[in-house]
Design a protein around this motif. Structure first.
Motif, PDB file in Angstrom:
ATOM      1  N   ILE A 131       0.901  -1.318  -0.010  1.00  0.00           N
ATOM      2  CA  ILE A 131      -0.105   0.047   0.063  1.00  0.00           C
ATOM      3  C   ILE A 131       0.919   1.228  -0.054  1.00  0.00           C
ATOM      4  N   ARG A 132       2.055   1.148   0.757  1.00  0.00           N
ATOM      5  CA  ARG A 132       2.842   2.364   0.736  1.00  0.00           C
ATOM      6  C   ARG A 132       3.392   2.583  -0.888  1.00  0.00           C
ATOM      7  N   LEU A 133       3.913   1.583  -1.196  1.00  0.00           N
ATOM      8  CA  LEU A 133       4.659   1.886  -2.644  1.00  0.00           C
ATOM      9  C   LEU A 133       3.390   2.178  -3.544  1.00  0.00           C
ATOM     10  N   GLY A 134       2.092   1.667  -3.397  1.00  0.00           N
ATOM     11  CA  GLY A 134       1.217   2.105  -4.209  1.00  0.00           C
ATOM     12  C   GLY A 134       0.636   3.900  -4.129  1.00  0.00           C
ATOM     13  N   LYS A 135       0.748   4.223  -2.901  1.00  0.00           N
ATOM     14  CA  LYS A 135       0.427   5.675  -2.736  1.00  0.00           C
ATOM     15  C   LYS A 135       1.567   6.520  -3.361  1.00  0.00           C
ATOM     16  N   ALA A 136       2.737   6.044  -2.852  1.00  0.00           N
ATOM     17  CA  ALA A 136       3.903   6.717  -3.575  1.00  0.00           C
ATOM     18  C   ALA A 136       3.997   6.844  -5.105  1.00  0.00           C
ATOM     19  N   LEU A 137       3.792   5.460  -5.555  1.00  0.00           N
ATOM     20  CA  LEU A 137       3.851   5.806  -7.063  1.00  0.00           C
ATOM     21  C   LEU A 137       2.578   6.408  -7.846  1.00  0.00           C
ATOM     22  N   PHE A 138       1.469   6.335  -7.087  1.00  0.00           N
ATOM     23  CA  PHE A 138       0.331   7.050  -7.716  1.00  0.00           C
ATOM     24  C   PHE A 138       0.413   8.709  -7.524  1.00  0.00           C
ATOM     25  N   TRP A 139       0.721   9.237  -6.383  1.00  0.00           N
ATOM     26  CA  TRP A 139       1.114  10.622  -6.461  1.00  0.00           C
ATOM     27  C   TRP A 139       2.330  11.253  -6.944  1.00  0.00           C
ATOM     28  N   ASP A 140       3.300  10.429  -7.166  1.00  0.00           N
ATOM     29  CA  ASP A 140       4.827  10.745  -7.667  1.00  0.00           C
ATOM     30  C   ASP A 140       4.970  11.364  -9.050  1.00  0.00           C
ATOM     31  N   MET A 141       5.323  12.786  -9.177  1.00  0.00           N
ATOM     32  CA  MET A 141       5.307  13.475 -10.512  1.00  0.00           C
ATOM     33  C   MET A 141       6.467  12.841 -11.067  1.00  0.00           C
ATOM     34  N   GLN A 142       7.513  12.250 -10.468  1.00  0.00           N
ATOM     35  CA  GLN A 142       8.654  11.700 -11.557  1.00  0.00           C
ATOM     36  C   GLN A 142       8.171  10.453 -12.187  1.00  0.00           C
ATOM     37  N   VAL A 143       7.040   9.968 -12.345  1.00  0.00           N
ATOM     38  CA  VAL A 143       6.639   8.730 -13.126  1.00  0.00           C
ATOM     39  C   VAL A 143       6.506   9.265 -14.470  1.00  0.00           C
ATOM     40  N   GLY A 144       5.911  10.694 -14.597  1.00  0.00           N
ATOM     41  CA  GLY A 144       5.653  11.105 -15.935  1.00  0.00           C
ATOM     42  C   GLY A 144       6.991  11.427 -16.475  1.00  0.00           C
ATOM     43  N   SER A 145       6.820  11.314 -17.939  1.00  0.00           N
ATOM     44  CA  SER A 145       8.162  11.591 -18.742  1.00  0.00           C
ATOM     45  C   SER A 145       8.720  13.124 -18.547  1.00  0.00           C
ATOM     46  N   ASP A 146       7.843  13.959 -18.352  1.00  0.00           N
ATOM     47  CA  ASP A 146       8.210  15.214 -18.201  1.00  0.00           C
ATOM     48  C   ASP A 146       8.466  15.530 -16.648  1.00  0.00           C
ATOM     49  N   ASN A 415      15.503   4.091  -9.418  1.00  0.00           N
ATOM     50  CA  ASN A 415      16.956   4.689  -9.289  1.00  0.00           C
ATOM     51  C   ASN A 415      16.688   6.051  -8.758  1.00  0.00           C
ATOM     52  N   LEU A 416      15.114   6.256  -8.325  1.00  0.00           N
ATOM     53  CA  LEU A 416      14.826   7.610  -7.755  1.00  0.00           C
ATOM     54  C   LEU A 416      14.169   7.833  -6.404  1.00  0.00           C
ATOM     55  N   ARG A 417      14.615   8.448  -5.593  1.00  0.00           N
ATOM     56  CA  ARG A 417      13.899   8.659  -4.175  1.00  0.00           C
ATOM     57  C   ARG A 417      12.533   8.745  -4.417  1.00  0.00           C
ATOM     58  N   PRO A 418      11.527   7.831  -3.683  1.00  0.00           N
ATOM     59  CA  PRO A 418      10.305   8.123  -4.082  1.00  0.00           C
ATOM     60  C   PRO A 418       9.715   9.424  -3.406  1.00  0.00           C
ATOM     61  N   LEU A 419       8.829  10.170  -4.272  1.00  0.00           N
ATOM     62  CA  LEU A 419       8.199  11.463  -3.953  1.00  0.00           C
ATOM     63  C   LEU A 419       9.354  12.253  -3.872  1.00  0.00           C
ATOM     64  N   GLY A 420      10.480  12.326  -4.569  1.00  0.00           N
ATOM     65  CA  GLY A 420      11.641  13.131  -4.285  1.00  0.00           C
ATOM     66  C   GLY A 420      11.474  14.561  -4.532  1.00  0.00           C
ATOM     67  N   LYS A 421      10.389  15.042  -5.101  1.00  0.00           N
ATOM     68  CA  LYS A 421      10.296  16.416  -5.584  1.00  0.00           C
ATOM     69  C   LYS A 421       9.114  17.098  -4.678  1.00  0.00           C
ATOM     70  N   LYS A 441       5.200  21.763   4.594  1.00  0.00           N
ATOM     71  CA  LYS A 441       5.974  22.499   3.365  1.00  0.00           C
ATOM     72  C   LYS A 441       7.341  22.612   3.934  1.00  0.00           C
ATOM     73  N   THR A 442       7.625  21.711   5.106  1.00  0.00           N
ATOM     74  CA  THR A 442       9.235  22.229   5.732  1.00  0.00           C
ATOM     75  C   THR A 442       9.988  20.872   5.900  1.00  0.00           C
ATOM     76  N   GLY A 443      11.206  20.818   5.940  1.00  0.00           N
ATOM     77  CA  GLY A 443      11.998  19.636   6.153  1.00  0.00           C
ATOM     78  C   GLY A 443      12.288  19.209   4.822  1.00  0.00           C
ATOM     79  N   GLY A 444      12.727  17.779   4.556  1.00  0.00           N
ATOM     80  CA  GLY A 444      13.115  17.298   3.621  1.00  0.00           C
ATOM     81  C   GLY A 444      11.968  16.776   2.669  1.00  0.00           C
ATOM     82  N   ARG A 445      12.128  16.635   1.182  1.00  0.00           N
ATOM     83  CA  ARG A 445      11.066  16.249   0.302  1.00  0.00           C
ATOM     84  C   ARG A 445      11.228  14.597   0.207  1.00  0.00           C
ATOM     85  N   GLY A 446      10.215  14.072  -0.162  1.00  0.00           N
ATOM     86  CA  GLY A 446      10.191  12.586  -0.196  1.00  0.00           C
ATOM     87  C   GLY A 446      10.239  11.737   0.772  1.00  0.00           C
ATOM     88  N   LEU A 447      10.583  10.603   0.507  1.00  0.00           N
ATOM     89  CA  LEU A 447      10.423   9.640   1.660  1.00  0.00           C
ATOM     90  C   LEU A 447      11.856   9.281   2.035  1.00  0.00           C
TER      91      LEU A 447
END
Length: 994
Positions: A131-146, A415-421, A441-447
């Motif tokens: 479930i954690r993997l799925g939520k990260a992939l669903f919301w992660d902007m890095q999945v898109g080519s752009d 090879n990318l940090r989940p939700l790194g942006k 909106k504070t601290g580090g981005r991603g997981l």
């Protein structure tokens, strides 16, 4: 009094309604209102009673239904007639079979039970990690080519998309337009369908039966105004809705024998076949990933979606983001659907690779069996959400540069940090323990996980990712995409197939992983294997090979599909006012979504105050408790799920076959033309929203809907329904081949045809049809390198018919014992055994109605998911109700295919004259808008909370290559402070401008 529909249209009236005075009120009407309201409120205030589904007299239980079985199901089995609250409807559990065709032979047909097991048996290692993997992939902007578009980009607000700029598609599915062929050779825009924005399509376009010379667009004197302001990057307003507008929105649309086209259209003030959908990516050719970075390499391609100001023109320099071919439905509660997407193209059976399920006869996953890489088939029931999930990441409209494959996506993501942006709220209900943030909106981005590679290893059993050797492709990864650079796909259903692979024992060069612009010191240390926190060596399966893939990357579609599905399966909104009003005598889960203990959950008592008095009236209108109203809402939007195309309704057995004795998968209905009874897929209806035909004149549908088929490439073609034609002549000019056959063929654009036995062997191979010039002539393009111009003869052209999406049509093929009786390959009727095993074995009627049919959508939280319908026609729920009150937009044009339930609601017509009708409409809208809303969704409380997201909302006017972003802040399980907005911030009761 003269009705508005008989008035002459003026420029000021185009797209607006001529509103009748609301001052026409009589004492008698008010008295009737008080009496009616008191009566229905009295009935509605008895929540303890069972809410019996009111079945239309025009619907019939299927002939195979066994009322005794349905009323007394097996232990642990629940039927639709037993539940009054969504809290009582179990989330369907995926069950899997992994099949080794080398060791076990072909997947057997009907009569041989397979040992389906829970995912934990052989595939999933840890459900929480999944479930954690799925939520990260669903919301992660890095999945898109752009590096911008995620799955959530089109589902960020109550699971839907309420953006208002650059959301328009000209309807690339409209089969009535012939001058924009994808080819080769391409013509017009080259995209197929209608390439013109905002053009009116009433009454017809290329197939106008009243025009001696069909034209595009049709003669303006024989037309209705369109939306001349519609264009790429346009910002819609309330005045643009409904797209198909009416002088008097509740006046019955004429239909029936003898009704002319002019009569049907007399009340229409404007029309277009354009669609308000969701923007995706800018059109580009995929050239490769950049390991360590979110943005892929690509080359800009000319596209229709541009700001040149010339509708239909192709341009690369002024490209904006493309828009999908359909409006984005919510994924909340989608876990209850049998098939998914509007037309049900995403199969209930997930094959681990694409949306086609058992219709894909070739694609296999790679499993490590004792150190030997073994190609296996996978069939997973109750998994249409996984079938949906694997489509958008490779769609050249939704998320991908053209030509990217799922193994390419895997090569990048592992090879990318989940939700790194993006920031992830430290109190996120799923990802909070892994968040690097200290606030929204504070601290580090991603997981605080190094890469998706680690998340995959934690969620999936080792045999799906731990083979150490590189894998080389035995053939290219193919999808049903034409060779034209301007090809378009349908955005959500993948036609990708996985070929056989070769295990390389020789070393394969790895690509260098470069630093991302978003990296911090900890990222750099982990990437280099240095001394940063948590630093360690490379994750097994993550190596970005210059040629080929790792096992983890090849199987990425399996990981992506099942993980996203597991996340979406927890998005169940079962705490609406309606649910509390009914109570739950037999709840199957606790308030937080967790399973009931072994002893069961205690009954939830009904709350008679949960619905307001007006919402209670709306519920009785919805249920047709007053038979004189005839709303028929609950016939299609079956409570408590609020749709009929569900696992609960279809009742699949342990082998994944819908049970017609227990459920309603195949229904019988007397159709709109009243000629004869037809079969249709339960929960899929043609409601006359857009044209699915031309009345008595043959023509194409604007969108086939459930009548569509699987993709046209060979793995999806039925080997029992192959057409072979003798080639009389064949010629090639600049790699464009023209084929003439001795007899007519059904080969159409996009279908892959095998050319064999031609005297000049350079013509032979398998190619996608470009243009069907005549019944005996078609073209195809040969890929590079350039071939010399030549002519030849001899040989054959052959192709199978793609499998239908519709369960009814598949059942008809299984039931056909004549057409394929002489087949020399194994078959059950006209289906291969491994397809037939998932299809009911029942007789089917000669008449089957699937053309232009779409799923009745889930209505929960519908307040926030506008614009409505699959084309985004209506901006508010009031406009939706008005559509049903007038009996649809094209009831006469679609008479052969239309459901009889959409035939107008006379007691609700002309509410401007009738206060009772007005109160009924307001009550119905209030029930849907408020009574079906779960507060947790409205305020994004867990599990409906989410990471931060940057959503593109069109381009700034002088810079089409830039984006205007809406920043969606990260929200934790406590939710947001204010309620979600509606589409265009409109009141659900808003009908339209005066």
């Amino acid at each position: 009094m003269q009705r508005a529909s008989h008035r002459t249209t003026t420029a000021s009236q185009v797209g607006r309604r001529s509103r009748l005075s609301k001052a026409v009120v009589c004492t008698t009407c008010l008295t009737l209102l008080i009496i009616a309201a008191a009566a229905v409120i009295g009935r509605a205030s008895q929540p303890a009673r069972k809410q019996v589904q009111i079945r239309s007299r025009l619907h019939r239980k299927n002939a195979f239904f066994n009322a005794g079985l349905a009323s007394a199901p097996a232990v642990g089995q629940v039927t639709v007639d037993q539940v009054v609250s969504l809290r009582e409807v179990p989330v369907p559990e995926p069950m899997a079979i992994v099949w080794d065709p080398v060791a076990q032979g072909p997947i057997p047909g009907p009569g041989t039970d397979l040992n389906f097991q829970p995912l934990s048996g052989e595939i999933v290692k840890d459900q929480t990690a999944l479930i954690r993997l799925g939520k990260a992939l669903f919301w992660d902007m890095q999945v898109g080519s752009d590096g911008i578009v995620s799955c959530a980009t089109c589902h960020f607000s109550a699971g839907a998309d309420i953006r208002e700029k650059n959301q328009i598609s000209p309807n690339l599915s409209d089969a009535n337009f012939k001058h924009n062929a994808g080819g080769p050779p391409a013509s017009g825009s080259g995209l197929g369908g209608d390439a013109l924005f905002g053009n009116s399509t009433v009454p017809f376009t290329a197939n106008d039966p009243n025009s001696a010379i069909p034209m595009e667009p049709p003669d303006p004197n024989f037309n209705r105004p369109g939306h001349p302001t519609f264009a790429p990057n346009y910002r819609v307003t309330a005045n643009d809705f409904p797209l198909n507008d009416w002088f008097s929105p509740t006046e019955l649309t004429p239909r029936g024998p003898g009704v002319s086209l002019f009569e049907e259209m007399t009340n229409v003030s404007r029309d277009t076949n354009d669609i308000v959908a969701s923007q995706g990516v800018r059109f580009a050719k995929f050239t490769g990933i950049n390991p360590g970075k979110a943005v892929d390499s690509g080359t800009a391609l000319s596209d229709l979606f541009n700001t040149t100001g010339i509708s239909g023109k192709l341009d690369a320099a002024t490209r904006v983001r493309r828009a999908m071919p359909r409006n984005s439905p919510t994924m909340i509660n989608a876990v209850f659907n049998f098939d998914n997407l509007w037309e049900g193209r995403a199969s209930f059976i997930f094959n681990g690779v694409n949306a086609a399920g058992f219709r894909d006869l070739k694609s296999k996953l790679q499993k490590n069996v004792g150190g030997v890489l073994t190609p296996v088939f996978i069939r997973i029931t109750n998994s249409s959400l996984a079938s949906v999930a694997v489509g958008p990441p490779t769609s050249n409209i939704a998320m991908s540069f053209n030509g990217r494959t799922m193994p390419d996506v895997g090569k990048k993501m592992v090879n990318l940090r989940p939700l790194g942006k993006q920031f992830v709220h430290p109190q996120d209900s799923v990802l909070g323990p892994l968040s690097r943030a200290t606030g929204a909106k504070t601290g580090g981005r991603g997981l605080n996980v190094r890469s998706y590679c680690e998340m995959i290893q934690a969620a999936f059993q080792d045999q799906w990712w731990n083979h150490p050797d590189p894998l080389l492709l035995a053939a290219p990864i193919k999808a049903a995409r034409l060779a034209s650079a301007t090809d378009v796909d349908d955005s959500h259903s993948s036609s990708e197939v996985l070929p056989e692979v070769i295990v390389s024992k020789a070393p394969v060069q790895a690509m260098k992983i470069t630093a991302s612009e978003d990296e911090d010191e900890d990222d750099q240390a982990q990437r280099s294997g240095g001394s940063g926190a948590g630093a360690k060596g490379p994750c097994l399966g993550s190596t970005p090979l210059a040629t080929g893939y790792t096992q983890m990357q090849m199987n990425f579609s399996l990981f992506f599909g099942l993980a996203v599905q597991a996340y979406e399966a927890i998005l169940v909104s079962d705490d609406t006012a309606f649910d509390r009003f009914n109570g739950a005598p037999n709840p199957v889960r606790q308030a937080d979504g967790s399973p009931c203990p072994a002893a069961g959950c205690p009954p939830i008592p009904a709350d008679p105050t949960a619905l307001t008095a007006r919402q209670s009236v709306g519920l009785t209108v919805f249920l047709d408790d007053n038979a004189n109203l005839g709303t028929h809402c609950a016939d299609c939007h079956i409570l408590p799920v609020t749709t009929g195309h569900t696992v609960l309704d279809y009742q699949p057995d342990g082998q994944g076959v819908p049970s017609l004795a227990m459920g309603e998968a195949i229904e019988f209905m007397l159709m709109g033309d009243n000629l004869e009874t037809a079969n249709y897929d339960h929960g899929m209806y043609n409601i006359g929203l857009r044209r699915s035909g031309c009345g008595e004149i043959p023509c194409g549908a604007e969108d086939k809907g459930r009548a569509a088929t699987a993709p046209g490439n060979p793995p999806f073609q039925n080997p029992l329904l192959v057409t072979t034609a003798t080639i009389s002549s064949i010629s090639r000019t600049a790699n464009l081949v023209t084929v003439n056959t001795a007899s007519a063929t059904p080969f159409g654009p996009g279908l892959f045809v095998t050319i064999a036995g031609v005297t000049d062997p350079s013509f032979n191979g398998t190619f996608a049809v470009g243009i069907k010039s005549s019944p005996t002539q078609f073209t195809y393009g040969q890929p590079a390198p350039a071939q010399p111009d030549a002519s030849s003869s001899g040989g054959t052209a052959a192709a199978g018919k793609p499998f239908p999406d519709s369960l009814v049509e598949l059942t008809a093929l299984r039931d056909d014992t004549v057409t394929c009786a002489a087949a020399t390959i194994p078959h059950v009727g006209c289906l291969p055994p491994d397809v037939a095993r998932f299809i009911p074995d029942v007789p089917i009627l000669p008449r089957r109605v699937t053309n232009g049919a779409f799923k009745a959508p889930n209505l929960r939280n519908i307040k926030y998911s506008g614009p409505y319908f699959h084309v985004g026609d209506s901006a508010t729920l009031r406009q939706v109700v008005e559509f049903y009150v007038r009996g649809g937009n094209f009831p006469n044009t679609n008479l052969h295919d239309k459901t009889v339930d959409v035939d107008g609601i006379p007691p609700l017509m002309f509410p401007e004259f009738d206060p009772v009708a007005e109160q009924y409409i307001e009550a119905l809208v209030d029930f849907m808008a408020e009574g079906l809303t779960d507060r947790r969704v409205a305020f994004e409380q867990g599990p409906f909370d989410h990471p931060q997201l940057f959503v593109p909302n069109g381009s700034p006017q002088p810079r089409p290559d830039h984006d205007v972003f809406i920043m969606i802040p990260a929200v934790g399980t406590g939710g947001r402070a204010t309620e979600l907005p509606t589409f265009l911030n409109l009141d659900p009761q808003f009908s339209g401008p005066p």
